[in-house]
Design a protein around this motif. Sequence first.
Motif, PDB file in Angstrom:
ATOM      1  N   LEU A 123     -10.579   6.654 -19.741  1.00  0.00           N
ATOM      2  CA  LEU A 123     -10.786   6.027 -18.431  1.00  0.00           C
ATOM      3  C   LEU A 123      -9.524   6.112 -17.581  1.00  0.00           C
ATOM      4  CD1 LEU A 123     -12.700   4.100 -16.667  1.00  0.00           C
ATOM      5  CD2 LEU A 123     -11.350   2.259 -17.662  1.00  0.00           C
ATOM      6  N   TRP A 124      -8.404   5.742 -18.163  1.00  0.00           N
ATOM      7  CA  TRP A 124      -7.143   5.712 -17.420  1.00  0.00           C
ATOM      8  C   TRP A 124      -6.639   7.107 -17.064  1.00  0.00           C
ATOM      9  CZ3 TRP A 124      -4.132   1.910 -15.231  1.00  0.00           C
ATOM     10  CH2 TRP A 124      -4.638   0.610 -15.368  1.00  0.00           C
ATOM     11  N   SER A 125      -7.096   8.131 -17.757  1.00  0.00           N
ATOM     12  CA  SER A 125      -6.659   9.486 -17.427  1.00  0.00           C
ATOM     13  C   SER A 125      -7.202   9.940 -16.076  1.00  0.00           C
ATOM     14  CB  SER A 125      -7.068  10.474 -18.533  1.00  0.00           C
ATOM     15  OG  SER A 125      -8.467  10.733 -18.507  1.00  0.00           O
ATOM     16  N   PHE A 126      -8.140   9.179 -15.517  1.00  0.00           N
ATOM     17  CA  PHE A 126      -8.713   9.504 -14.208  1.00  0.00           C
ATOM     18  C   PHE A 126      -8.117   8.644 -13.094  1.00  0.00           C
ATOM     19  CE2 PHE A 126     -11.566  11.493 -17.100  1.00  0.00           C
ATOM     20  CZ  PHE A 126     -11.960  12.642 -16.442  1.00  0.00           C
ATOM     21  N   ALA A 127      -7.010   7.990 -13.373  1.00  0.00           N
ATOM     22  CA  ALA A 127      -6.333   7.196 -12.337  1.00  0.00           C
ATOM     23  C   ALA A 127      -5.878   8.127 -11.215  1.00  0.00           C
ATOM     24  CB  ALA A 127      -5.137   6.457 -12.924  1.00  0.00           C
ATOM     25  N   PRO A 128      -6.020   7.679  -9.966  1.00  0.00           N
ATOM     26  CA  PRO A 128      -5.540   8.517  -8.867  1.00  0.00           C
ATOM     27  C   PRO A 128      -4.034   8.709  -8.938  1.00  0.00           C
ATOM     28  CG  PRO A 128      -6.362   6.392  -8.058  1.00  0.00           C
ATOM     29  CD  PRO A 128      -6.606   6.424  -9.528  1.00  0.00           C
ATOM     30  N   ALA A 129      -3.574   9.849  -8.470  1.00  0.00           N
ATOM     31  CA  ALA A 129      -2.144  10.160  -8.503  1.00  0.00           C
ATOM     32  C   ALA A 129      -1.344   9.187  -7.652  1.00  0.00           C
ATOM     33  CB  ALA A 129      -1.912  11.596  -8.033  1.00  0.00           C
ATOM     34  N   ALA A 130      -1.890   8.800  -6.518  1.00  0.00           N
ATOM     35  CA  ALA A 130      -1.199   7.865  -5.619  1.00  0.00           C
ATOM     36  C   ALA A 130      -2.092   6.651  -5.401  1.00  0.00           C
ATOM     37  CB  ALA A 130      -0.892   8.534  -4.287  1.00  0.00           C
ATOM     38  N   PRO A 131      -1.590   5.446  -5.699  1.00  0.00           N
ATOM     39  CA  PRO A 131      -2.412   4.255  -5.513  1.00  0.00           C
ATOM     40  C   PRO A 131      -2.682   3.989  -4.040  1.00  0.00           C
ATOM     41  CG  PRO A 131      -0.179   3.628  -6.081  1.00  0.00           C
ATOM     42  CD  PRO A 131      -0.250   5.122  -6.179  1.00  0.00           C
ATOM     43  N   ALA A 132      -3.860   3.406  -3.775  1.00  0.00           N
ATOM     44  CA  ALA A 132      -4.219   3.044  -2.408  1.00  0.00           C
ATOM     45  C   ALA A 132      -3.350   1.875  -1.962  1.00  0.00           C
ATOM     46  CB  ALA A 132      -5.691   2.661  -2.342  1.00  0.00           C
ATOM     47  N   GLY A 133      -3.117   1.785  -0.676  1.00  0.00           N
ATOM     48  CA  GLY A 133      -2.256   0.738  -0.136  1.00  0.00           C
ATOM     49  C   GLY A 133      -2.938  -0.591   0.056  1.00  0.00           C
ATOM     50  N   GLY A 134      -4.205  -0.675  -0.139  1.00  0.00           N
ATOM     51  CA  GLY A 134      -4.927  -1.930   0.066  1.00  0.00           C
ATOM     52  C   GLY A 134      -5.622  -1.923   1.410  1.00  0.00           C
ATOM     53  N   ALA A 135      -6.926  -1.932   1.380  1.00  0.00           N
ATOM     54  CA  ALA A 135      -7.709  -1.913   2.613  1.00  0.00           C
ATOM     55  C   ALA A 135      -7.564  -3.246   3.345  1.00  0.00           C
ATOM     56  CB  ALA A 135      -9.173  -1.636   2.287  1.00  0.00           C
ATOM     57  N   ASP A 136      -7.763  -3.205   4.645  1.00  0.00           N
ATOM     58  CA  ASP A 136      -7.704  -4.430   5.441  1.00  0.00           C
ATOM     59  C   ASP A 136      -9.012  -5.212   5.383  1.00  0.00           C
ATOM     60  OD1 ASP A 136      -5.077  -4.064   6.275  1.00  0.00           O
ATOM     61  OD2 ASP A 136      -5.699  -2.819   7.971  1.00  0.00           O
ATOM     62  N   GLY A 137     -10.081  -4.568   5.033  1.00  0.00           N
ATOM     63  CA  GLY A 137     -11.382  -5.221   4.933  1.00  0.00           C
ATOM     64  C   GLY A 137     -12.234  -4.530   3.898  1.00  0.00           C
ATOM     65  N   SER A 138     -13.289  -5.197   3.449  1.00  0.00           N
ATOM     66  CA  SER A 138     -14.109  -4.641   2.374  1.00  0.00           C
ATOM     67  C   SER A 138     -14.767  -3.328   2.783  1.00  0.00           C
ATOM     68  CB  SER A 138     -15.156  -5.656   1.918  1.00  0.00           C
ATOM     69  OG  SER A 138     -15.993  -6.011   2.995  1.00  0.00           O
ATOM     70  N   SER A 139     -14.946  -3.103   4.082  1.00  0.00           N
ATOM     71  CA  SER A 139     -15.547  -1.838   4.508  1.00  0.00           C
ATOM     72  C   SER A 139     -14.614  -0.660   4.246  1.00  0.00           C
ATOM     73  CB  SER A 139     -15.918  -1.896   5.988  1.00  0.00           C
ATOM     74  OG  SER A 139     -14.752  -2.075   6.774  1.00  0.00           O
ATOM     75  N   GLY A 140     -13.328  -0.939   4.010  1.00  0.00           N
ATOM     76  CA  GLY A 140     -12.372   0.125   3.714  1.00  0.00           C
ATOM     77  C   GLY A 140     -12.276   0.466   2.247  1.00  0.00           C
ATOM     78  N   VAL A 141     -12.990  -0.259   1.384  1.00  0.00           N
ATOM     79  CA  VAL A 141     -12.974  -0.004  -0.057  1.00  0.00           C
ATOM     80  C   VAL A 141     -14.096   0.986  -0.367  1.00  0.00           C
ATOM     81  CG1 VAL A 141     -13.231  -1.011  -2.358  1.00  0.00           C
ATOM     82  CG2 VAL A 141     -12.043  -2.286  -0.558  1.00  0.00           C
ATOM     83  N   PRO A 142     -13.764   2.123  -0.984  1.00  0.00           N
ATOM     84  CA  PRO A 142     -14.805   3.130  -1.234  1.00  0.00           C
ATOM     85  C   PRO A 142     -15.764   2.703  -2.343  1.00  0.00           C
ATOM     86  CG  PRO A 142     -12.765   3.792  -2.279  1.00  0.00           C
ATOM     87  CD  PRO A 142     -12.462   2.533  -1.486  1.00  0.00           C
ATOM     88  N   ALA A 143     -16.961   3.295  -2.318  1.00  0.00           N
ATOM     89  CA  ALA A 143     -17.922   3.084  -3.401  1.00  0.00           C
ATOM     90  C   ALA A 143     -17.719   4.125  -4.496  1.00  0.00           C
ATOM     91  CB  ALA A 143     -19.349   3.156  -2.865  1.00  0.00           C
ATOM     92  N   THR A 144     -17.213   5.288  -4.105  1.00  0.00           N
ATOM     93  CA  THR A 144     -16.898   6.356  -5.052  1.00  0.00           C
ATOM     94  C   THR A 144     -15.637   7.063  -4.558  1.00  0.00           C
ATOM     95  OG1 THR A 144     -18.134   8.116  -3.926  1.00  0.00           O
ATOM     96  CG2 THR A 144     -19.358   6.783  -5.538  1.00  0.00           C
ATOM     97  N   THR A 145     -15.021   7.788  -5.467  1.00  0.00           N
ATOM     98  CA  THR A 145     -13.857   8.610  -5.124  1.00  0.00           C
ATOM     99  C   THR A 145     -13.981   9.929  -5.879  1.00  0.00           C
ATOM    100  OG1 THR A 145     -12.543   7.766  -6.972  1.00  0.00           O
ATOM    101  CG2 THR A 145     -12.355   6.572  -4.866  1.00  0.00           C
ATOM    102  N   VAL A 191      -7.693   0.390 -13.120  1.00  0.00           N
ATOM    103  CA  VAL A 191      -7.288   1.773 -12.925  1.00  0.00           C
ATOM    104  C   VAL A 191      -6.932   1.989 -11.454  1.00  0.00           C
ATOM    105  CG1 VAL A 191      -8.022   4.193 -13.114  1.00  0.00           C
ATOM    106  CG2 VAL A 191      -8.689   2.537 -14.877  1.00  0.00           C
ATOM    107  N   VAL A 192      -7.608   1.252 -10.602  1.00  0.00           N
ATOM    108  CA  VAL A 192      -7.277   1.177  -9.178  1.00  0.00           C
ATOM    109  C   VAL A 192      -7.132  -0.295  -8.817  1.00  0.00           C
ATOM    110  CG1 VAL A 192      -8.390   3.346  -8.527  1.00  0.00           C
ATOM    111  CG2 VAL A 192      -9.716   1.227  -8.506  1.00  0.00           C
ATOM    112  N   ASN A 193      -6.354  -0.572  -7.801  1.00  0.00           N
ATOM    113  CA  ASN A 193      -6.189  -1.943  -7.312  1.00  0.00           C
ATOM    114  C   ASN A 193      -6.825  -2.012  -5.931  1.00  0.00           C
ATOM    115  OD1 ASN A 193      -5.458  -4.483  -6.457  1.00  0.00           O
ATOM    116  ND2 ASN A 193      -3.256  -4.154  -6.617  1.00  0.00           N
ATOM    117  N   ASP A 194      -8.064  -2.482  -5.885  1.00  0.00           N
ATOM    118  CA  ASP A 194      -8.778  -2.564  -4.620  1.00  0.00           C
ATOM    119  C   ASP A 194      -8.790  -3.970  -4.031  1.00  0.00           C
ATOM    120  OD1 ASP A 194      -9.320   0.068  -4.095  1.00  0.00           O
ATOM    121  OD2 ASP A 194     -11.291   0.076  -5.031  1.00  0.00           O
ATOM    122  N   HIS A 195      -7.875  -4.822  -4.498  1.00  0.00           N
ATOM    123  CA  HIS A 195      -7.704  -6.093  -3.797  1.00  0.00           C
ATOM    124  C   HIS A 195      -7.244  -5.767  -2.379  1.00  0.00           C
ATOM    125  CE1 HIS A 195      -8.284  -9.159  -6.922  1.00  0.00           C
ATOM    126  NE2 HIS A 195      -7.873  -8.215  -7.755  1.00  0.00           N
TER     127      HIS A 195
END
Length: 196
Positions: A117-139, A171-175
């Motif tokens: 599971l962790w081997s599929f971590a993105p190379a660069a972590p996301a910076g944190g969306a400003d709202g839930s609409s900015g959180v993807p459903a898939t990547t 694996v991702v931080n989508d807070h």
Amino acid sequence: MRAMRCFGDGDPLYERYHDTEWGFPVREERAVFERVCLEAFQSGLAWITILRKRETFRAAFDGFDPERVARYGDGDVARLMGDAGIVRNRAKIEASIANARAVLTLRDEGVDLGELLWSFAPAAPAGGADGSSGVPATTAESRALAKELKRRGFRFVGPTTAYAAMQACGVVNDHLAGCPVRADVEAARAASGAAA
């Protein structure tokens, strides 16, 4: 004004899950297996529904011990279909059993489910969306993970379910950017060896 959680405000069970579990790193096989199963059961439902039934799920599925679940047969499927305390969906129940067997196959091949599971971590972590609409459903990573899990015999693990498992296991931080827990999750991820 106090910062708002990403979700869960007003429900103590949901608040506790948000504040102490969601996004924090999980790597241990059984814990990852549980999250993969529960995310599959959640498909089409609200997560709070699964969260409220989680202890019953744990009891019904022998604590999500892959070795025990892998031995389930028709009688166990019937037992689970009769358990009103869980989501009684035959396809999802049978997928959980198939997934337990896939976990054991991974072991035989020298592969750990958590490491996979962790081997599929993105190379660069996301910076944190400003709202839930900015959180993807898939990547791209969740699509690749879903493809690999299916190749290895897992079922009911499409890209959306794979991404939800990635979120649940840290694996991702989508807070969200303004969430009071985001920094704690990022610190825990860094301490666990996740990319900061």
